[in-house]
Design an enzyme around this catalytic site. Structure first.
Site, PDB file in Angstrom:
ATOM      1  N   HIS A  43       5.890   9.972 -22.920  1.00 12.18           N
ATOM      2  CA  HIS A  43       6.036  10.237 -21.551  1.00 12.18           C
ATOM      3  C   HIS A  43       4.789  11.543 -21.185  1.00 12.18           C
ATOM      4  O   HIS A  43       4.610  11.705 -20.202  1.00 12.18           O
ATOM      5  CB  HIS A  43       7.361  10.737 -20.771  1.00 12.18           C
ATOM      6  CG  HIS A  43       8.292   9.888 -21.040  1.00 12.18           C
ATOM      7  ND1 HIS A  43       7.970   8.571 -20.720  1.00 12.18           N
ATOM      8  CD2 HIS A  43       9.641   9.794 -21.627  1.00 12.18           C
ATOM      9  CE1 HIS A  43       9.262   7.818 -20.526  1.00 12.18           C
ATOM     10  NE2 HIS A  43       9.920   8.624 -21.338  1.00 12.18           N
ATOM     11  N   ASP A  46      10.877   1.396 -26.884  1.00 17.13           N
ATOM     12  CA  ASP A  46      11.810   2.420 -26.356  1.00 17.13           C
ATOM     13  C   ASP A  46      12.371   1.837 -25.251  1.00 17.13           C
ATOM     14  O   ASP A  46      11.649   1.172 -24.452  1.00 17.13           O
ATOM     15  CB  ASP A  46      10.977   3.868 -26.120  1.00 17.13           C
ATOM     16  CG  ASP A  46      11.913   4.843 -25.623  1.00 17.13           C
ATOM     17  OD1 ASP A  46      12.451   6.077 -26.514  1.00 17.13           O
ATOM     18  OD2 ASP A  46      12.410   4.805 -24.519  1.00 17.13           O
ATOM     19  N   HIS A  77      12.593   3.287 -22.326  1.00 15.67           N
ATOM     20  CA  HIS A  77      11.745   3.814 -21.327  1.00 15.67           C
ATOM     21  C   HIS A  77      10.409   3.468 -21.412  1.00 15.67           C
ATOM     22  O   HIS A  77       9.864   3.374 -22.476  1.00 15.67           O
ATOM     23  CB  HIS A  77      12.137   5.266 -21.160  1.00 15.67           C
ATOM     24  CG  HIS A  77      13.353   5.718 -20.992  1.00 15.67           C
ATOM     25  ND1 HIS A  77      13.930   6.243 -22.161  1.00 15.67           N
ATOM     26  CD2 HIS A  77      14.227   5.636 -19.886  1.00 15.67           C
ATOM     27  CE1 HIS A  77      15.254   6.576 -21.814  1.00 15.67           C
ATOM     28  NE2 HIS A  77      15.395   6.407 -20.851  1.00 15.67           N
ATOM     29  N   ASP A 106      17.369   3.712 -28.106  1.00 10.28           N
ATOM     30  CA  ASP A 106      18.075   3.618 -26.763  1.00 10.28           C
ATOM     31  C   ASP A 106      18.293   2.426 -26.089  1.00 10.28           C
ATOM     32  O   ASP A 106      19.050   2.608 -25.114  1.00 10.28           O
ATOM     33  CB  ASP A 106      17.237   4.730 -25.918  1.00 10.28           C
ATOM     34  CG  ASP A 106      16.009   4.761 -25.933  1.00 10.28           C
ATOM     35  OD1 ASP A 106      15.407   3.816 -26.258  1.00 10.28           O
ATOM     36  OD2 ASP A 106      15.121   5.808 -25.422  1.00 10.28           O
TER      37      ASP A 106
END
Length: 322
Positions: free
Chosen positions: A117, A159, A161, A239
């Site tokens: 991110h 991931d 995200h 995740d």
């Protein structure tokens, strides 16, 4: 197989903070006791010059010198401290070291990392610097210096995200291909388009996920038929698991292991060296998160065992395995 650690530089987080900082030390301990074939090494710290390969001078100085504003610290999710800056440098250094080891041996691991991110000028979502972006740029520079040729890089981001920071950094760079499978309705809520984004609905289970992964990998190989990548980074987030507090998907432990197996087998088949990072994992039970990540490291070690021994960094073929 070589794996690089930075958990000795853990952050002293406030009580109740939801980031599971202890998972890194627990994973290292599990690898030490259960995977003797993995050679653990402390991560070096990335230099300021290395960080500047993917980040602006303003962002690097703000982190290293403690100039982050309260708003910037809130966006990152960590309060600034000298340990925060040092941990961030070590996490990047671990991915750099894993990438060098992968080019020499086929597979290597950072037991943290995957801070996707972070963009060029800011951190976000528990990500201070973008370790994969820095390592990719550095490996390209080192490769060109040794071989006077271009190293194409593939980022496989699994991931839960979307890797918005990585996509933003490489948006105008045709030498780095970013593939992301992620939750459609999950953070970040304003995505940055990568080269190939696959959005998944809440509650996605093993069969649908693996079908989407197979299709995405097939498309990736088709698009690289003429110019295959010479190095891959694999963000093997835990995740997407059904027990994750932040994931919203419903993969089983067996489904995640099969995900890892398919990615690593596809890279091995094409002789593309790979550096793995652990990326996200926010299980309601931290022991479960560690077990999932330990299985990822086990899958990586098995792929390393089956990798050709000689000629990796020169791009030559040798069928002998360990």
């Amino acid at each position: 197989m070589q794996a690089f650690t930075s958990d000795h530089h853990a952050l002293p987080l406030p009580p109740g903070h939801r980031f599971p900082m202890p998972k890194y030390a627990l994973l290292r301990q599990a690898v030490e006791t259960q995977l003797p074939e993995v050679q653990l090494q402390p991560a070096p710290a990335a230099s300021e010059g290395e960080l500047l390969l993917a980040h602006t001078p303003e962002h690097v100085c703000a982190v290293l010198e403690g100039w982050l504003s309260p708003a910037q610290q809130r966006e990152i999710g960590f309060p600034w401290s000298e340990r925060m800056a040092e941990r961030s440098r070590r996490s990047v250094g671990a991915t750099i070291a894993a990438a060098r080891a992968a080019l020499a041996e086929g597979v290597a691991v950072n037991l943290a990392g995957g801070t996707h991110h972070a963009s060029a000028d800011r951190g976000s979502g528990y990500c201070v610097f973008n370790d994969v972006a820095v390592a990719a740029r550095l490996m390209q520079a080192e490769w060109h210096r040794r071989h006077a040729s271009l190293l194409r890089v593939l980022v496989i981001d699994l991931d839960v995200h979307q890797g918005n920071g990585t996509a933003a950094i490489f948006a105008d760079d045709p030498t780095v291909f970013t593939l992301s499978l992620h939750g459609e309705r999950n953070f970040p809520f304003r995505k940055v388009a990568g080269d190939l984004d696959v959005e998944l609905p809440d509650g996605c289970t093993d069969a649908a996920y693996l079908q989407a992964l197979d299709a995405a990998l097939a498309q990736t190989w088709h698009r690289h038929a003429a110019q295959p990548p010479g190095l891959a980074f694999y963000l093997a987030g835990a995740d997407p698991h059904e027990g994750d507090r932040l994931g919203r998907l419903k993969l089983s432990a067996a489904g995640l292991a099969e995900r890892d197996r398919r990615v690593l087998a596809a890279l091995r088949e094409r002789r593309i060296p790979v550096a793995l990072t652990m990326a996200g994992g926010y299980g309601r039970d931290i022991g479960q998160t560690v077990a999932l990540q330990l299985e990822t490291v086990r899958q990586a070690a098995q792929a390393w065992e089956a990798w050709p021994v000689v000629g990796l960094s020169q791009g030559t073929h040798n069928p002998t395995t360990r």
